[in-house]
Design a protein around this motif. Structure first.
Motif, short mmCIF file in Angstrom:
data_model
loop_
_atom_site.label_atom_id
_atom_site.label_comp_id
_atom_site.label_asym_id
_atom_site.label_seq_id
_atom_site.Cartn_x
_atom_site.Cartn_y
_atom_site.Cartn_z
N SER A 73 -39.35 47.37 44.61
CA SER A 73 -39.34 46.02 45.19
C SER A 73 -40.14 45.99 46.48
O SER A 73 -39.86 46.75 47.41
CB SER A 73 -37.89 45.58 45.48
OG SER A 73 -37.07 45.71 44.33
N TYR A 74 -41.09 45.08 46.53
CA TYR A 74 -41.86 44.89 47.76
C TYR A 74 -41.92 43.38 48.06
O TYR A 74 -42.47 42.61 47.30
CB TYR A 74 -43.27 45.45 47.62
CG TYR A 74 -44.13 45.22 48.86
CD1 TYR A 74 -43.83 45.88 50.06
CD2 TYR A 74 -45.20 44.35 48.84
CE1 TYR A 74 -44.59 45.67 51.20
CE2 TYR A 74 -45.97 44.15 49.97
CZ TYR A 74 -45.66 44.81 51.14
OH TYR A 74 -46.41 44.59 52.28
N ASN A 75 -41.28 42.99 49.15
CA ASN A 75 -41.19 41.57 49.54
C ASN A 75 -40.65 40.72 48.39
O ASN A 75 -41.27 39.74 47.96
CB ASN A 75 -42.55 41.05 50.00
CG ASN A 75 -43.02 41.68 51.30
OD1 ASN A 75 -42.21 42.22 52.06
ND2 ASN A 75 -44.31 41.61 51.58
N GLU A 76 -39.48 41.12 47.88
CA GLU A 76 -38.91 40.48 46.69
C GLU A 76 -37.60 39.74 46.99
O GLU A 76 -36.76 39.59 46.10
CB GLU A 76 -38.67 41.52 45.59
CG GLU A 76 -39.92 42.14 45.01
CD GLU A 76 -40.70 41.19 44.11
OE1 GLU A 76 -40.31 40.01 44.00
OE2 GLU A 76 -41.71 41.63 43.53
N ASP A 109 -36.67 49.53 48.10
CA ASP A 109 -37.44 48.63 48.97
C ASP A 109 -38.64 49.40 49.49
O ASP A 109 -38.51 50.31 50.30
CB ASP A 109 -36.56 48.14 50.13
CG ASP A 109 -37.29 47.18 51.05
OD1 ASP A 109 -38.53 47.06 50.95
OD2 ASP A 109 -36.63 46.54 51.89
N SER A 112 -40.76 46.73 52.63
CA SER A 112 -40.92 45.27 52.67
C SER A 112 -40.87 44.73 54.09
O SER A 112 -40.24 45.31 54.99
CB SER A 112 -39.81 44.60 51.84
OG SER A 112 -39.90 44.96 50.49
N THR A 116 -35.72 41.95 51.69
CA THR A 116 -35.43 42.59 50.41
C THR A 116 -34.24 43.54 50.51
O THR A 116 -33.35 43.53 49.66
CB THR A 116 -36.67 43.35 49.90
OG1 THR A 116 -37.72 42.41 49.62
CG2 THR A 116 -36.35 44.12 48.63
N ASN A 140 -44.69 51.68 53.26
CA ASN A 140 -45.09 51.24 51.93
C ASN A 140 -45.86 52.34 51.22
O ASN A 140 -46.89 52.80 51.70
CB ASN A 140 -45.95 49.97 52.03
CG ASN A 140 -46.46 49.51 50.68
OD1 ASN A 140 -47.59 49.80 50.31
ND2 ASN A 140 -45.62 48.83 49.94
#
Length: 324
Positions: A73-76, A109, A112, A116, A140
């Motif tokens: 999940s990235y910026n979710e 994560d 993010s 998130t 990231n």
């Protein structure tokens, strides 16, 4: 005129050879070694129900759950809740119907910049940290890096990679499970079952621009020519691994960005791990992190470099390594 053409052809051929040699040299000498699997101190732990820190297990440990679901999940913060509601509803219902069925969901994560982690932790609090765990990466790494870190922290006998956008219907887990059971596993219990959108390709071509269709077919050709044979859709984010196959393939993975799926399947084919491809229900969800032209360009470069780096020995297939 004819003489000029005769002189031009050898020059062009020489330039092509020089260009090829240059690309091979760039691919070889720009290759880094194995990705550093050491974790930042904060990445070694998850929060238990009472807020205490507990260490993540290792993929090298024996399994203690039937299924692990790894969700990169990235910026979710906006898309993750929809996916998690569907996922948890299915898993909880299945556990009630089959009391022996045990599972965990690991939300990774990937550094993010939004909430998130907070959204993910709300599910950990709701269902308990034994069922939902959150791994927050300090920086990231890319989707491939996030999937790898989650996989290395999992407890499942089977490990499912599932995208945070919920584009694939989660109940299709049963389809990829059936695909896994239908193939003859390599000695050592190794097998992979890939969800596939190839059956939707004709419809997607009708909806895409000519340019995007050209990029899609170009990418498919590069995948087939340089890396993976026999798999029509390498990029669907719904893949099921036996624990042994996950350990074997992720231990050799170099690419951490969008083309990581291709290298993962290339590694599997090099090790002769059987792979099933199974049609799944898929819906395009708004909010994709892919930038059509530049992302395809980057993936195309990565595909060429993957093959060249293995051919030249810059990258090697590794035995299972243990992350710190």
């Amino acid at each position: 005129m004819d003489c000029g053409l005769c002189e031009l052809i050898p020059c062009l051929a020489a330039l092509a050879v020089v260009a090829l040699i240059l690309v091979i040299l760039i691919a070889h000498f720009s290759a880094s070694g194995m990705v550093d699997l050491r974790r930042h101190e904060k990445e070694k732990y998850f929060l238990s129900g009472d807020g205490a820190k507990e260490a993540f297990p290792s993929l090298h440990d024996p399994h203690s759950r039937e299924l692990s679901v790894v969700v990169p999940s990235y910026n979710e913060e906006l898309r993750l809740p929809v996916m998690m509601e569907e996922t948890m509803e299915y898993l909880e219902k299945r556990q009630k119907q089959q009391p022996s069925f045990t599972y965990e969901v690991i939300i990774v994560d990937d550094g993010s910049k939004d909430k998130t982690t907070e959204v993910a932790l709300s599910y950990s609090k709701k269902y308990g940290a034994d069922k939902v765990r959150v791994l927050t990466l300090v920086r990231n790494r890319g989707k491939g890096g996030a999937v790898r870190m989650g996989t290395l922290s999992s407890r499942g006998k089977l490990i499912l990679m599932a995208d945070a956008d919920g584009a694939t219907k989660f109940a299709d887990l049963e389809k990829v499970e059936a695909g896994l059971n239908d193939i003859s596993m390599k000695p050592g219990n190794m097998a992979i079952s890939c969800g596939s959108r190839a059956h939707l390709e004709e419809e997607s071509v009708a909806q895409r621009s000519v340019f995007r269709t050209f990029l899609m077919y170009g990418f498919h050709f590069l995948v087939w020519f340089f890396c993976v044979k026999g798999i029509r859709d390498t990029q669907c984010g719904f893949k099921l691994f036996t624990r042994e196959a996950a350990l074997k393939t992720f231990s050799s993975l170099h690419v951490e960005r969008w083309a990581f799926d291709v290298e993962l399947l290339y590694i599997a084919q090099c090790f002769k791990i059987p792979i099933a491809e199974v049609a799944v229900n898929w819906t395009e969800i708004e909010g994709s992190k892919l930038v059509p032209f530049w992302s395809w360009l980057q993936m195309g470069r990565d595909l060429v470099f993957i093959r060249l780096r293995y051919i030249t020995g810059a990258w090697k297939l590794e035995s299972q390594r243990k992350a710190d």
